[in-house]
Write an enzyme that holds these catalytic residues in place. Structure first.
Site, mmCIF file in Angstrom:
data_model
loop_
_atom_site.group_PDB
_atom_site.id
_atom_site.type_symbol
_atom_site.label_atom_id
_atom_site.label_comp_id
_atom_site.label_asym_id
_atom_site.label_seq_id
_atom_site.Cartn_x
_atom_site.Cartn_y
_atom_site.Cartn_z
ATOM 1 C CB THR B 36 -0.894 0.027 1.260
ATOM 2 O OG1 THR B 36 -1.927 0.948 1.077
ATOM 3 C CG2 THR B 36 -0.101 0.433 2.493
ATOM 4 C CB THR B 37 1.511 4.330 -1.203
ATOM 5 O OG1 THR B 37 2.295 3.401 -1.953
ATOM 6 C CG2 THR B 37 2.352 5.558 -0.901
#
Lengths: 278, 259
Positions: B36-37
């Protein structure tokens, strides 16, 4: 000596008298629906009497602050555990009162060797529309009532009924705005407070006891004249302040309960009252 | 302890952070749990928190509409990177804890108190984190009413708490954008804390687009499907979510390059 049934009935009766005495001086509580929410209102002498219980549930109470605190905590525990383990929409005032609060209060009331809870409580639950709003009141003996549109707490159930009847008579449809709701709530509160005062005066007056009060025709009917009510409100405010909170129907976020701050109250209350802002 | 909801839950037999069977972690596994970011950065008005919307399991895209930036209350937000099941449970516990504290104690839990609550949950979760079944590395951002300013904190999976003075990043796409944020803050036309609200939103969109360019587990922007990252702004007025419409117009005007 309490093994004999009639002694027990007598003891419970004594307890009723004792408890009734405790609420004589208390400040009535009013809760009513308006289009955009629910308004709760009471007079306070310092200790708060209105509380947030859950996302859409508010509480108003009369009685001993320590007892009120104890029951408030058990309501909060029940509500939050239920809301966490099931979902916030499963937390309803009706279940909290019927399965949580009422049995506890009733048991304490009937266990005549122990102290009863000196409390009367009102739960207001915000619905998605005003028709879905729900009000519950519970008495010191565990008896509860459920209804819509409005509810009240006062020293006797006759006065409570009088306040509710007043609110229903004064507004055929529910109030549209918060100022209208406030105007109605303060009058209903004043009516209750005045009726309590009258009742005290009647009892101290050395007359023969009136015939049994059936509740339908209270001996302490107060004239619902607007000016009389507002005059009484002004007089009462010399030693109390108005405490008020709302449950808002259309506000972002899950928590809908919000106490009204003194500035908002000053704007909403009828003119000529001592300002709650110092 | 008065007003402690987690304690109350535990008394009822609830356990947070149950460790699965501990096993050797294999190469590449750490990547999976961090797919994810998320990012948080200061701007003039407060703090911006943003996150992409992709949830992955290995090479598979599980879901493209995940919300990883979650509101804990009116003034604080947690962005999550890690195992979603644990992260969402953490958010649920925290949300109820803050409410329970406020309603029982009749005052808001302090900002410090909220930070501690996050740390404590991560600490309870250590066994699960080490077993590879529940590692979470969140970013917490909120408005500190006592100091009158918005702040950013980030955590490692064991519960250590760090203050991100200007910005914080987490997740598999974060190495790509960490350097950009550092560069921008030091040598950009203006430091992060000086940028206006719109500039901050544009930067967030560009950063997540960059992260998605180099990290398959980051969703970035899917223009065709009208899928934009979740962006929330924390100011003295509370938390506000930027509408998709606004994201769309900012993306069209400032991010897309028509070559």
């Amino acid at each position: 000596m309490f093994e004999e049934p009639y002694r027990w009935v007598e003891a419970v009766e004594n307890r009723r008298q004792y408890l009734d005495e405790q609420f004589r001086q208390g400040s009535p509580v009013v809760a009513l629906s308006y289009e955009k929410g629910i308004l709760l209102l009471t007079g306070s002498r310092g200790t708060p009497k209105l509380y947030e219980i859950y996302d859409r549930i508010g509480l108003g109470g009369m009685g001993h602050p320590a007892d009120l605190e104890k029951l408030r905590f058990s309501l909060l525990e029940m509500a939050h555990l239920e809301g966490f383990n099931r979902s916030p929409s499963d937390v309803t005032g009706s279940r909290l009162v019927k399965y949580g609060l009422a049995p506890v209060i009733k048991q304490a009331f009937e266990e005549i060797f122990k102290a009863p809870f000196i409390v009367k409580m009102l739960l207001a639950e915000l619905g998605h529309t005003s028709q879905k709003d729900c009000f519950l009141t519970i008495n010191y003996d565990g008896a509860f009532e459920e209804g819509g549109a409005c509810a009240a707490l006062a020293s006797t159930s006759a006065i409570q009924a009088q306040m509710v009847a007043y609110v229903k008579k004064e507004s055929e449809a529910i109030p549209g705005s918060l100022p209208e709701a406030m105007d109605l709530a303060v009058r209903a509160w004043a009516l209750g407070s005045l009726a309590q005062l009258k009742e005290q005066e009647d009892e101290t007056r050395p007359t023969e006891k009136p015939t049994l009060d059936t509740g339908t025709t209270p001996s302490t009917t107060v004239s619902p004249d607007r000016n009389i009510l507002l005059t009484h409100l002004r007089a009462a405010m010399s030693e109390q302040t108005i405490e008020s909170a709302i449950l808002e129907r259309n506000t972002p976020g899950s928590s809908r309960y919000r106490p009204l701050d003194p500035h908002e109250l000053t704007r909403l209350l009828p003119k000529g009252l001592p300002s709650p802002v110092n | 302890m008065q007003g402690d909801f987690l304690q109350l839950l535990k008394e009822q037999g609830y356990q947070f952070g149950v460790a699965g069977v501990a096993r050797e972690t294999q190469a590449g596994e750490a990547e999976i749990i961090r797919g994810t970011t998320i990012l948080a950065m200061k701007y003039q008005g407060g703090v911006l928190v943003a996150g992409d919307r992709r949830a992955t399991a290995g090479n598979t895209v599980m879901y493209d509409r995940t919300d990883k930036v979650l509101e804990l209350d009116r003034n604080s937000v947690m962005a999550i990177a890690g195992v979603p099941a644990t992260a969402y449970e953490m958010v649920r516990v925290l949300e109820h804890s803050f409410k329970y504290y406020r309603r029982t104690q009749l005052q808001e839990l302090s900002f410090e108190g909220k930070l501690r609550a996050v740390s404590k949950l991560l600490k309870d979760n250590v066994a699960a984190a080490l077993a590879g079944t529940g590692a979470v590395a969140p970013i917490f951002a909120g408005f500190d009413r006592e100091q009158g300013l918005a702040k950013i904190y980030f955590y490692d999976i064991l519960g250590a708490e760090f203050e991100g003075v200007e910005y914080a990043v987490s997740g598999s796409g974060s190495p790509t954008i960490r350097g950009i944020l550092h560069y921008q803050n030091l040598w950009g036309a203006q430091s992060l804390a000086e940028q206006g609200e719109e500039d901050a939103m544009i930067l967030a969109l560009r950063l997540l687009t960059c992260a998605a360019e180099f990290d398959s587990a980051t969703g970035g922007v899917n223009y065709e499907a009208s899928l934009y990252p979740i962006v929330k702004l924390i100011t003295g007025d509370g938390v506000r979510t930027v509408e998709d419409e606004r994201m769309k117009s900012l993306f069209e005007q400032n991010v897309v390059r028509h070559v």
